[in-house]
Design an enzyme around this catalytic site. Structure first.
Site, mmCIF file in Angstrom:
data_model
loop_
_atom_site.group_PDB
_atom_site.id
_atom_site.type_symbol
_atom_site.label_atom_id
_atom_site.label_comp_id
_atom_site.label_asym_id
_atom_site.label_seq_id
_atom_site.Cartn_x
_atom_site.Cartn_y
_atom_site.Cartn_z
ATOM 1 N N TYR A 55 -12.854 -6.644 -4.798
ATOM 2 C CA TYR A 55 -12.414 -7.217 -6.063
ATOM 3 C C TYR A 55 -13.639 -7.687 -6.855
ATOM 4 C CZ TYR A 55 -7.784 -7.134 -3.959
ATOM 5 O OH TYR A 55 -6.613 -6.728 -3.368
ATOM 6 N N ASN A 78 -0.388 -3.309 -11.347
ATOM 7 C CA ASN A 78 -0.546 -1.865 -11.541
ATOM 8 C C ASN A 78 0.789 -1.152 -11.309
ATOM 9 O OD1 ASN A 78 -1.260 0.839 -11.433
ATOM 10 N ND2 ASN A 78 -2.409 0.637 -9.525
ATOM 11 N N CYS A 86 -5.156 1.130 -6.610
ATOM 12 C CA CYS A 86 -5.458 -0.267 -6.304
ATOM 13 C C CYS A 86 -5.563 -0.499 -4.793
ATOM 14 C CB CYS A 86 -4.426 -1.189 -6.937
ATOM 15 S SG CYS A 86 -2.730 -0.790 -6.531
ATOM 16 N N HIS A 87 -5.026 0.415 -3.988
ATOM 17 C CA HIS A 87 -5.126 0.267 -2.538
ATOM 18 C C HIS A 87 -6.570 0.399 -2.048
ATOM 19 C CE1 HIS A 87 -4.701 4.618 -3.139
ATOM 20 N NE2 HIS A 87 -5.397 4.748 -2.014
ATOM 21 N N GLU A 113 -6.751 8.542 3.600
ATOM 22 C CA GLU A 113 -7.881 8.975 2.768
ATOM 23 C C GLU A 113 -9.147 9.073 3.590
ATOM 24 O OE1 GLU A 113 -8.342 6.772 -0.840
ATOM 25 O OE2 GLU A 113 -6.280 7.147 -1.466
#
Length: 123
Positions: A55, A78, A86-87, A113
């Site tokens: 962040y 979001n 945002c993850h 990912e």
């Protein structure tokens, strides 16, 4: 204007992304939010697939280093979480932090990912 062919391609792109077959989804977006939220969401879209940021990193990226908490709030607001990833944003200590759709889902997305990224780099 309705265009079934284009929408079919968009839907397939989203499904491929969710399945881990695509590292990026490029769709036209019409997202409503404050100017600050849009600034944060644009920064999130620049985080490469398989990578994370904090962040604090995002706050610095948008030239508002004191707005770390506000960045977290923008992430929580979001409305299109997979397209605006945002993850991929973590706390400074590396912990997951919050996620509007649940920490378990955030963790699974990051693992997916990371696995795709590792598999892709080995080829």
């Amino acid at each position: 204007m309705r265009d079934d062919h284009t929408h079919k391609e968009w839907i397939q792109a989203i499904l491929d992304f969710i399945a881990g077959g695509e590292a990026h989804v490029d769709l036209p977006l019409d997202v409503r939010g404050t100017a600050f939220q849009k600034q944060v969401w644009q920064a999130l879209q620049k985080i490469p697939y398989g990578e994370t940021r904090t962040y604090t990193d995002i706050a610095r990226d948008i030239a508002k280093p004191q707005a770390v908490r506000a960045v977290g709030n923008a992430c929580g607001a979001n409305p299109i979480a997979l397209i605006v990833p945002c993850h991929r944003v973590l706390r400074s200590d590396g912990s997951l932090g919050g996620y509007h759709w649940g920490i378990e889902r955030k963790q699974k997305l990051l693992i997916q990912e990371s696995k795709f990224f590792k598999d892709d780099s080995n080829t």
